[in-house]
Design a protein around this motif. Structure first.
Motif, PDB file in Angstrom:
ATOM      1  N   GLY A   1      -4.190   4.269  -0.931  1.00 28.63           N
ATOM      2  CA  GLY A   1      -4.947   3.603   0.128  1.00 28.63           C
ATOM      3  C   GLY A   1      -5.771   4.531   0.995  1.00 28.63           C
ATOM      4  O   GLY A   1      -6.726   4.100   1.640  1.00 28.63           O
TER       5      GLY A   1
ATOM      6  N   PRO B   1      -9.723   2.567   0.110  1.00 26.20           N
ATOM      7  CA  PRO B   1      -9.301   1.179  -0.157  1.00 26.20           C
ATOM      8  C   PRO B   1      -8.888   0.425   1.109  1.00 26.20           C
ATOM      9  O   PRO B   1      -9.146  -0.774   1.226  1.00 26.20           O
ATOM     10  CB  PRO B   1      -8.108   1.350  -1.099  1.00 26.20           C
ATOM     11  N   VAL B   2      -8.258   1.120   2.065  1.00 22.77           N
ATOM     12  CA  VAL B   2      -7.872   0.450   3.315  1.00 22.77           C
ATOM     13  C   VAL B   2      -9.099  -0.182   3.978  1.00 22.77           C
ATOM     14  O   VAL B   2      -9.071  -1.345   4.407  1.00 22.77           O
ATOM     15  CB  VAL B   2      -7.191   1.446   4.289  1.00 22.77           C
TER      16      VAL B   2
ATOM     17  N   ILE C   1      -3.494  -2.708  -3.391  1.00 24.12           N
ATOM     18  CA  ILE C   1      -4.344  -1.798  -2.617  1.00 24.12           C
ATOM     19  C   ILE C   1      -5.519  -1.255  -3.428  1.00 24.12           C
ATOM     20  O   ILE C   1      -6.613  -1.060  -2.900  1.00 24.12           O
ATOM     21  CB  ILE C   1      -3.492  -0.627  -2.038  1.00 24.12           C
ATOM     22  N   ASP C   2      -5.338  -1.012  -4.735  1.00 23.44           N
ATOM     23  CA  ASP C   2      -6.386  -0.315  -5.498  1.00 23.44           C
ATOM     24  C   ASP C   2      -7.384  -1.262  -6.167  1.00 23.44           C
ATOM     25  O   ASP C   2      -8.331  -0.812  -6.800  1.00 23.44           O
ATOM     26  CB  ASP C   2      -5.766   0.609  -6.552  1.00 23.44           C
TER      27      ASP C   2
ATOM     28  N   ALA D   1       0.808  -1.231   0.000  1.00 22.08           N
ATOM     29  CA  ALA D   1       0.000   0.000   0.000  1.00 22.08           C
ATOM     30  C   ALA D   1       0.835   1.273   0.000  1.00 22.08           C
ATOM     31  O   ALA D   1       0.337   2.342   0.326  1.00 22.08           O
ATOM     32  CB  ALA D   1      -0.930  -0.010   1.217  1.00 22.08           C
TER      33      ALA D   1
ATOM     34  N   HIS E   1     -10.339  -3.251   2.169  1.00 21.87           N
ATOM     35  CA  HIS E   1      -9.520  -4.437   2.471  1.00 21.87           C
ATOM     36  C   HIS E   1      -9.850  -4.996   3.855  1.00 21.87           C
ATOM     37  O   HIS E   1      -9.791  -6.215   4.068  1.00 21.87           O
ATOM     38  CB  HIS E   1      -8.031  -4.105   2.347  1.00 21.87           C
TER      39      HIS E   1
ATOM     40  N   PHE F   1      -0.302  -4.227   6.020  1.00 25.48           N
ATOM     41  CA  PHE F   1      -0.097  -3.241   4.953  1.00 25.48           C
ATOM     42  C   PHE F   1       1.369  -2.844   4.910  1.00 25.48           C
ATOM     43  O   PHE F   1       1.965  -2.540   5.945  1.00 25.48           O
ATOM     44  CB  PHE F   1      -0.928  -1.969   5.213  1.00 25.48           C
TER      45      PHE F   1
END
Length: 506
Positions: free
Chosen positions: A162, A176-177, A285-286, A77, A180, A199
């Motif tokens: 992220g 995004p974080v 991450i994306d 990330a 996830h 991460f």
């Protein structure tokens, strides 16, 4: 020649003089192209399980999560979002004030659809005293972009992907974080509901990531009935690589100091190696979608993990049998068939080996880290492709290759690359312990002859940069590798800000 200051710097970074010499030699001789056998396909090398097999693999994963094994979701990330906004930075610096390109027109025409719209509107009001509709009506588009990208506004131009708001929900927008965190709860929780997520971040953003997780994790823990253990790491300074000038000598800045650069995502094999885990999911991450579209992602992540643990169980049983020394010739042939047909590791020479030699070969090839990689049908997106390639020891196995590793001047190799039916969306599940329960030292399985050299510049001077073997390319070259076909719906990367306007992100 290295100066005393150079040596001090090397010591501080944890880099040896031998490493520097090796890296400089790479600049001189370059990296060899890999020798291809063929592109992998559903006919040869890519598994496409039918409904019965899918159920078997999903059940295998379900059973695995009810054991005491440790599962970790690993998310690189540290990537900056600056490339996502390349077009908008160009607009800011352009000699016109009203959107001209199709990209710029689309951005402003659909600006209200971005998950960060409300934050951006607030930033515009704070900076200019006017909201977005008023600024656009006045033709003051650049103030809107400045509020998005610059430090006085949202500072999105300098943040990692992220931490940007990607998706809109009834109860607010998600980064995004957070997506996830949700994914982890849906496919990586253990029997006690514990979800381990790791991460890799850049040092300057670590606190921001930590703060976001501290703020949001409890909300998702409550929603999904799980308990999060979120950890962070950074690329190690010892994985930085020296920059070279055009004569392949160490590149020095204006003050005469050696210049080092991050070694690329291949450096993360060290971070992966430091995790105390049995199974590790790896995903960029994306590559996330809103909840309403997560069904396929979750299903196929579980499927890949089920394939992994099913193959690992079989591998471990074979290794334990070979350890006893009490096996028949037919069993040795059965194990060879498994290695060739299911792990796709072939060696034309084995037909000449006696059983005793064959057993040594089988033990060496079976007792390695294992990864199962999702492969999607090729739709022209950039990314590595699945191939059967020759290894330094003469064996042929599955590898994920980038175009730069293939000799495009060779018509046969170019044709293989162009005929590739699938590509790798960075969708991996890894098994990193051996059949005796010991962790593999992953650094021992890197093919050091598979790095990349690129041209960069610093303060207007050209330099050569060296990237380490990529994480899912050369860094995992000597693993047992299996490819599984997954649907395109599991691959939704965000390369530019306008990708967030695609239906998959709305």
């Amino acid at each position: 020649m290295l100066t005393p200051q150079d040596k001090e710097l090397l010591e501080k970074k944890g880099i040896s003089e031998e490493q520097i010499a090796t890296q400089l030699a790479c600049f001189k001789k370059g990296f060899p192209y890999l020798k291809l056998f063929s592109a992998a396909s559903v006919e040869d090398g890519i598994l496409s399980p039918d409904a019965d097999d899918q159920k078997k693999y999903l059940d295998a994963w379900e059973a695995y999560t009810q054991t005491d094994k440790v599962v970790v979701k690993f998310v690189p990330a540290s990537g900056a979002a600056s490339r996502m906004f390349k077009n908008m930075f160009e607009f800011l610096g352009a000699d016109y004030d009203v959107p001209q390109t199709d990209f710029e027109k689309k951005f402003f025409a659909q600006i209200e659809h971005f998950a960060f719209y409300d934050d951006l509107n607030e930033a515009c009001q704070k900076n200019t005293g006017k909201d977005i509709p008023v600024l656009m009506a006045e033709g003051n588009y650049k103030s809107v972009v400045a509020a998005l990208l610059e430090a006085a506004g949202l500072n999105y131009g300098a943040l990692p992907k992220g931490l940007l708001k990607f998706h809109r929900y009834e109860d607010g927008s998600r980064t995004p974080v957070e997506e996830h965190l949700v994914e982890g709860a849906l496919y990586a929780a253990n029997k006690n509901g514990k979800v381990n997520i790791h991460f890799t971040v850049s040092p300057e953003h670590r606190q921001l990531f930590k703060a976001l997780v501290e703020e949001k994790a409890s909300k998702y823990a409550k929603k999904y009935g799980v308990d999060y253990n979120v950890t962070f790491s950074e690329q190690k300074p010892s994985t930085d690589t020296i920059a070279a000038d055009m004569d392949n000598r160490p590149f020095r800045d204006d003050k005469g100091n050696l210049v080092f650069r991050p070694g690329g995502h291949g450096a993360l094999i060290e971070n992966l190696n430091d995790l105390d885990a049995d199974v590790i999911f790896v995903k960029n991450i994306d590559n996330v979608v809103p909840d309403k579209l997560k069904g396929d992602t979750v299903l196929y992540k579980k499927l890949l993990a089920g394939v992994l643990v099913a193959l690992q169980q079989k591998t471990f049983a074979y290794l334990q049998l070979l350890d006893t020394g009490k096996y028949k010739h037919e069993q040795v042939l059965e194990i060879l068939q498994f290695l060739q047909k299911q792990l796709h590791c072939k060696n034309p020479e084995v037909k000449n080996l006696e059983d005793a030699e064959l057993v040594i070969y089988l033990k060496k090839k079976l007792n390695r880290p294992m990864r199962v990689c999702g492969m999607v049908k090729n739709v022209g997106e950039p990314g590595g492709g699945p191939f059967l390639a020759y290894n330094p020891d003469g064996t042929i196995s599955l590898q994920i290759l980038e175009s730069s590793q293939i000799d495009m001047n060779d018509p046969e190799k170019k044709s293989m690359f162009e005929k590739g039916t699938h590509f790798n969306p960075v969708d991996l599940v890894c098994a990193v312990r051996d059949y005796k329960g010991h962790k593999f030292d992953l650094v021992n399985y890197v093919d050091k002859a598979t790095g990349f050299i690129s041209r960069k510049s610093k303060n207007g001077k050209d330099l050569k940069a060296l990237e380490l073997p990529g994480l899912w390319n050369g860094a995992m070259s000597d693993w047992n590798t299996v490819f599984v076909e997954v649907p395109l719906t599991t691959f939704n990367p965000v390369k530019t800000v306008n990708d967030l306007l695609r239906e998959q992100h709305q």
